[in-house]
Design an enzyme around this catalytic site. Structure first.
Site, PDB file in Angstrom:
ATOM      1  N   MET A   1       0.837  -1.195   0.000  1.00  0.00           N
ATOM      2  CA  MET A   1       0.000   0.000   0.000  1.00  0.00           C
ATOM      3  C   MET A   1       0.877   1.253   0.000  1.00  0.00           C
ATOM      4  O   MET A   1       0.408   2.358   0.315  1.00  0.00           O
ATOM      5  CB  MET A   1      -0.955   0.004   1.188  1.00  0.00           C
ATOM      6  CG  MET A   1      -2.023  -1.065   1.093  1.00  0.00           C
ATOM      7  SD  MET A   1      -3.537  -0.700   2.003  1.00  0.00           S
ATOM      8  CE  MET A   1      -2.919  -0.562   3.669  1.00  0.00           C
TER       9      MET A   1
ATOM     10  N   GLY B   1      11.327  -3.078   5.454  1.00  0.00           N
ATOM     11  CA  GLY B   1      10.649  -4.362   5.335  1.00  0.00           C
ATOM     12  C   GLY B   1      10.194  -4.626   3.906  1.00  0.00           C
ATOM     13  O   GLY B   1      10.350  -5.734   3.384  1.00  0.00           O
ATOM     14  N   HIS B   2       9.632  -3.603   3.265  1.00  0.00           N
ATOM     15  CA  HIS B   2       9.243  -3.746   1.863  1.00  0.00           C
ATOM     16  C   HIS B   2      10.470  -3.979   0.980  1.00  0.00           C
ATOM     17  O   HIS B   2      10.433  -4.792   0.047  1.00  0.00           O
ATOM     18  CB  HIS B   2       8.518  -2.490   1.366  1.00  0.00           C
ATOM     19  CG  HIS B   2       7.209  -2.238   2.027  1.00  0.00           C
ATOM     20  ND1 HIS B   2       6.978  -1.145   2.838  1.00  0.00           N
ATOM     21  CD2 HIS B   2       6.038  -2.927   2.004  1.00  0.00           C
ATOM     22  CE1 HIS B   2       5.732  -1.163   3.266  1.00  0.00           C
ATOM     23  NE2 HIS B   2       5.135  -2.245   2.788  1.00  0.00           N
TER      24      HIS B   2
ATOM     25  N   ASP C   1       2.280  -9.367   8.789  1.00  0.00           N
ATOM     26  CA  ASP C   1       0.831  -9.521   8.651  1.00  0.00           C
ATOM     27  C   ASP C   1       0.545 -11.014   8.495  1.00  0.00           C
ATOM     28  O   ASP C   1       0.144 -11.484   7.418  1.00  0.00           O
ATOM     29  CB  ASP C   1       0.329  -8.725   7.457  1.00  0.00           C
ATOM     30  CG  ASP C   1       0.546  -7.236   7.639  1.00  0.00           C
ATOM     31  OD1 ASP C   1      -0.104  -6.649   8.520  1.00  0.00           O
ATOM     32  OD2 ASP C   1       1.378  -6.662   6.912  1.00  0.00           O
TER      33      ASP C   1
END
Length: 279
Positions: free
Chosen positions: A27, A33-34, A148
Site C-alpha cells: 500500500m 521491510g518492503h 501480517d
C-alpha cells in the site's frame, strides 16, 4: 541508480514473455521491510513489479484510509534501490470501476478470529484486491511479509482454493534495532510512544522464552500478558498462541506455533507476531 517506470493502467502492463515475474503487493510508503521483500523477489525472478495501491476495501469506518501515508516519489526511489523493475500504481477507479460488484471472500475460522473479528470486511478487501492484482500482473511468485501473518495465511488459502497458480513466498519480519516490527504506520507514533511500542516485541519474546523453558502454552501466554501490563497506555485487542496454519488457539505445543498480538496506543494500532515453538 536508474528510475523505475510507473504504470497506472492495466493496458500498459508488459507481457512477462518467457521470464518470471515476482510481485510485491504494497500500500506504499515503503520501508526497509518492503525493500527486503523486493530484494528477495529480485533474487528469484527475472523482473519485479511492486504494486502501490492504498486499497479502500481494506479499511473500515473510522480507519485511516484518508490519512494513510502516501509518497509515490519516495516509494519509486526505495523500490529502485532494492531492485524493482517497475511500479504498478492504479487509481481506485481503475481497480473498482463503476458497476464493480464482485467480492472474493475466504470463509470459516481463518477469517473470523483476530483481525477478522476486529476489522469486519478487511480480509474480503485483501482477497479481492490481491486476486485482481494476480489476474492483471500474472506473476509467477508473490512476496508477503510475515508481520501480517494472518493476512499471509488468508492469501495462501484463496490462492490455493481458486487455483490462481501463484507461488506465495513468505519473508520474515524486518525489525528496528530495538525489536519494533517495521510498519508504515509507525510514523503515527509520538516520540513518547515510540520506545514503549517495543512492548509488543517484548511480550512475544517472553512467550518464546517461557516456551523454551518448558512452560505450557497457557503459562507462556501469561508471561506475555505480564509484559503488556507494564505499558498501560497500550490497550491490547488480543494476545494469543495459535496454530501456524489455522490460527486456532492451542493448548499443547505444535511445530511452528505462533504468538500473535495486536492493540492500540492513543495514536496508532499495531500488530506483531513471532514463531515461539520451533518447527
Amino acid at each position: 541508480m536508474r528510475a523505475v517506470r510507473i504504470i497506472s493502467e492495466p493496458a500498459e502492463i508488459p507481457s512477462t514473455g518467457q521470464g518470471s515475474r515476482g510481485l510485491v503487493p504494497t500500500m506504499g510508503y515503503l520501508h526497509e521491510g518492503h525493500q527486503e521483500l523486493i530484494r528477495r523477489a529480485a533474487a528469484e525472478n527475472d523482473e519485479v513489479v511492486v504494486s502501490v495501491f492504498v486499497n479502500p476495501l481494506q479499511f473500515g469506518p473510522g480507519e485511516d484510509y484518508q490519512t494513510y501515508p502516501r509518497d509515490l516519489e519516495r516509494d519509486a526511489r526505495m523500490a529502485a534501490e532494492a531492485g524493482a523493475s517497475w511500479i504498478y500504481h492504479p487509481s481506485p477507479e481503475t481497480m473498482y470501476p463503476a458497476g464493480f460488484a464482485t467480492t472474493v471472500r475466504v470463509g470459516g475460522p481463518l477469517t473470523e478470529r483476530w483481525e477478522g473479528e476486529r476489522r469486519p470486511g478487511h480480509f474480503d478487501g485483501v482477497a479481492t484486491v490481491v486476486t485482481k492484482l494476480f489476474n492483471q500482473l500474472r506473476p509467477r511468485r508473490a512476496y508477503f511479509g510475515e508481520k501480517d501473518y494472518q493476512q499471509l495465511q488468508v492469501v495462501r488459502r484463496f490462492t490455493a482454493d481458486l487455483d490462481l497458480g501463484v507461488e506465495i513466498v513468505p519473508v520474515p519480519v524486518v525489525r528496528e534495532p530495538d525489536g519494533l516490527a517495521r510498519s508504515s504506520r509507525n510514523v503515527y507514533l509520538t516520540p513518547e510512544e515510540r520506545p514503549r511500542a517495543t512492548v509488543l516485541y517484548r511480550a512475544l519474546l517472553a512467550i518464546r522464552e517461557a516456551a523454551r523453558g518448558g512452560a505450557a502454552p497457557a503459562k507462556a501466554l501469561a508471561a506475555g500478558e505480564a509484559v503488556l501490563a507494564t505499558v498501560p497506555e497500550f490497550v491490547p485487542d488480543y494476545l494469543a498462541v495459535v496454530h501456524p496454519e489455522t490460527l486456532e488457539p492451542i493448548t499443547d505445543w505444535v511445530p511452528g506455533a505462533r504468538a500473535i498480538v495486536a492493540g492500540r496506543f492513543p495514536t496508532v494500532r499495531l500488530i506483531d507476531n513471532m514463531e515461539v515453538w520451533d518447527r
